[in-house]
Design a protein around this motif. Structure first.
Motif, PDB file in Angstrom:
ATOM      1  N   ALA A  15      54.314  24.079  -8.473  1.00 46.67           N
ATOM      2  CA  ALA A  15      53.075  24.180  -7.700  1.00 46.67           C
ATOM      3  C   ALA A  15      53.387  24.398  -6.218  1.00 46.67           C
ATOM      4  CB  ALA A  15      52.245  22.907  -7.888  1.00 46.67           C
ATOM      5  N   ALA A  16      54.432  23.742  -5.724  1.00 42.88           N
ATOM      6  CA  ALA A  16      54.816  23.904  -4.315  1.00 42.88           C
ATOM      7  C   ALA A  16      55.242  25.342  -4.030  1.00 42.88           C
ATOM      8  CB  ALA A  16      55.946  22.935  -3.964  1.00 42.88           C
ATOM      9  N   ALA A  20      53.432  27.990  -1.534  1.00 39.02           N
ATOM     10  CA  ALA A  20      54.204  28.625  -0.474  1.00 39.02           C
ATOM     11  C   ALA A  20      54.077  30.147  -0.526  1.00 39.02           C
ATOM     12  CB  ALA A  20      55.669  28.206  -0.583  1.00 39.02           C
ATOM     13  N   LYS A  21      54.106  30.717  -1.736  1.00 34.39           N
ATOM     14  CA  LYS A  21      53.969  32.173  -1.864  1.00 34.39           C
ATOM     15  C   LYS A  21      52.604  32.648  -1.374  1.00 34.39           C
ATOM     16  CE  LYS A  21      57.218  32.975  -5.668  1.00 34.39           C
ATOM     17  NZ  LYS A  21      57.352  33.393  -7.095  1.00 34.39           N
ATOM     18  N   MET A  22      51.563  31.881  -1.728  1.00 29.54           N
ATOM     19  CA  MET A  22      50.217  32.265  -1.295  1.00 29.54           C
ATOM     20  C   MET A  22      50.078  32.135   0.226  1.00 29.54           C
ATOM     21  SD  MET A  22      48.142  30.359  -4.383  1.00 29.54           S
ATOM     22  CE  MET A  22      46.490  30.970  -4.047  1.00 29.54           C
ATOM     23  N   TYR A  23      50.719  31.126   0.784  1.00 33.27           N
ATOM     24  CA  TYR A  23      50.597  30.866   2.221  1.00 33.27           C
ATOM     25  C   TYR A  23      51.401  31.890   3.044  1.00 33.27           C
ATOM     26  CZ  TYR A  23      50.503  28.191   6.589  1.00 33.27           C
ATOM     27  OH  TYR A  23      50.303  27.797   7.888  1.00 33.27           O
ATOM     28  N   TYR A  24      52.660  32.173   2.607  1.00 35.12           N
ATOM     29  CA  TYR A  24      53.525  33.039   3.407  1.00 35.12           C
ATOM     30  C   TYR A  24      53.456  34.514   3.006  1.00 35.12           C
ATOM     31  CZ  TYR A  24      55.571  28.848   5.427  1.00 35.12           C
ATOM     32  OH  TYR A  24      55.751  27.647   6.101  1.00 35.12           O
ATOM     33  N   ALA A  32      41.728  28.410   1.719  1.00 31.19           N
ATOM     34  CA  ALA A  32      41.572  29.397   0.657  1.00 31.19           C
ATOM     35  C   ALA A  32      42.451  29.043  -0.543  1.00 31.19           C
ATOM     36  CB  ALA A  32      41.925  30.781   1.191  1.00 31.19           C
ATOM     37  N   ILE A  33      43.662  28.544  -0.272  1.00 33.21           N
ATOM     38  CA  ILE A  33      44.557  28.141  -1.356  1.00 33.21           C
ATOM     39  C   ILE A  33      43.951  26.964  -2.129  1.00 33.21           C
ATOM     40  CG2 ILE A  33      46.840  27.204  -1.913  1.00 33.21           C
ATOM     41  CD1 ILE A  33      47.885  28.673   0.610  1.00 33.21           C
ATOM     42  N   ARG A  46      50.512  18.854   1.510  1.00 34.02           N
ATOM     43  CA  ARG A  46      51.636  18.066   0.997  1.00 34.02           C
ATOM     44  C   ARG A  46      52.587  18.937   0.171  1.00 34.02           C
ATOM     45  NH1 ARG A  46      47.778  13.888   0.518  1.00 34.02           N
ATOM     46  NH2 ARG A  46      47.355  14.387  -1.671  1.00 34.02           N
ATOM     47  N   LEU A  47      52.026  19.868  -0.601  1.00 35.30           N
ATOM     48  CA  LEU A  47      52.876  20.762  -1.401  1.00 35.30           C
ATOM     49  C   LEU A  47      53.703  21.690  -0.507  1.00 35.30           C
ATOM     50  CD1 LEU A  47      50.427  21.632  -4.314  1.00 35.30           C
ATOM     51  CD2 LEU A  47      52.583  20.368  -4.511  1.00 35.30           C
TER      52      LEU A  47
END
Length: 340
Positions: A15-16, A20-24, A32-33, A46-47
């Motif tokens: 999940a982390a 991270a992929k969605m954020y970066y 949105a995530i 936290r993730l």
């Protein structure tokens, strides 16, 4: 929004990584995530923290100044310079932009070295004109700005280009201007020798010899360059041929030199109004400003001759200079080691 309970560490890491992929990669906000994954915003944060803490995400910053510092160190060591300043520029921006950024850096740097009670010698040219466009006013006392070489040609002894340049530097530092109203090149060497005995000329030559700072660039003979010496009607066709026969790679203040830095026996130098290049070796600060890959052979010759103590250069040209220096010396420069 209820936070899910992960079955094990592996599912939490998965999940982390997804967060991270969605954020970066997708440039999504934490809000949105959270909506997409049906998580709370605090859980998303936290993730992301878990991803960083466990090495699932690595952030690398490419700082151009750090790359430049390694090039500066190599230039300083290889050519035994007092200092090298490498200006980071985007290679794709083109050489006109490289020169603009180098000129801006130089104008700012000058304010750290020019101070009261100094004599500053300036060799006019295209690069110095670019620097003058970006000067930052600094008030000083008892500073003299002296022109290092004459600028007259067949059209007239007084050059507006060089006189305006000296005035701009003088006004910037509240200094006294000292233009040098003689030809860039005399028709006869004996005329130069006679004029050099005149008191008014001796005063300029004395100021040049006492310069704390010598500010110059390297001119090169190339159809693709805008070096004023070669494009401004200063040299006849026969004189350009003479320079080719003498294997000239560049000039500083209209005094020519070869790839190995030798210059004393070049025919045209006997008629040039610029200073003996040995004067650059003796000045406290000999600051040379260079931009453009076509100047690489010229600046190599100047460095071999020991005419440069401090170098300001754009990064692509600096890298080309170092690459050329690692290669075997061309047949043009076989005189390395011969005293200038």
């Amino acid at each position: 929004m209820p936070s899910p309970v992960f079955k094990d560490e592996a599912s939490q890491f998965a999940a982390a990584v997804q967060v991270a992929k969605m954020y970066y990669y997708q440039d999504m906000t934490t809000e949105a995530i959270a909506q997409d994954m049906k998580l709370s915003r605090s859980k998303v944060s936290r993730l992301l923290g878990i991803a960083h803490a466990n090495g699932l995400v690595e952030i690398r910053i490419n700082d151009p100044s750090e790359r430049s510092k390694s090039v500066e160190m190599e230039l300083t060591q290889r050519f035994r310079l007092l200092a090298a300043r490498v200006v980071p520029v985007p290679e794709a921006a083109g050489e006109a932009e490289w020169l603009r950024r180098v000129a801006m850096f130089t104008a700012s740097y000058l304010n750290t070295v020019v101070d009261s009670n100094m004599v500053v010698g300036i060799a006019w040219g295209t690069t110095m004109a670019a620097v003058s466009d970006h000067l930052i006013p600094k008030s000083t006392a008892n500073v003299d700005i002296v022109q290092l070489n004459g600028a007259g040609n067949a059209q007239g002894v007084t050059s507006t280009f060089s006189s305006n340049l000296i005035m701009r530097f003088a006004m910037n530092f509240d200094a006294r201007p000292h233009p040098f109203h003689v030809p860039a090149f005399f028709d006869y060497a004996e005329t130069k020798r006679a004029l050099w005995r005149e008191r008014s000329v001796r005063q300029i030559l004395d100021l040049q010899s006492r310069a704390d700072i010598m500010l110059c660039s390297v001119g090169v003979m190339s159809p693709h360059m805008t070096s004023h010496v070669y494009s401004g009607g200063f040299l006849e066709k026969s004189e350009l041929e003479s320079l080719r026969r003498d294997e000239v790679v560049g000039d500083i203040a209209t005094v020519f030199f070869r790839a190995d830095g030798t210059y004393r026996d070049i025919a045209l130098n006997r008629r040039a109004s610029g200073p003996d290049l040995g004067l650059l070796r003796r000045a406290k600060h000999t600051l040379c400003v260079v931009s453009g890959r076509r100047k690489v052979e010229g600046v190599r010759g100047a460095l071999r001759g020991g005419f440069i103590k401090e170098l300001i250069i754009d990064e692509p040209t600096a890298r080309a200079l170092l690459a050329a220096e690692r290669e075997p010396v061309s047949s043009i420069g076989r005189r390395i080691g011969k005293p200038a």
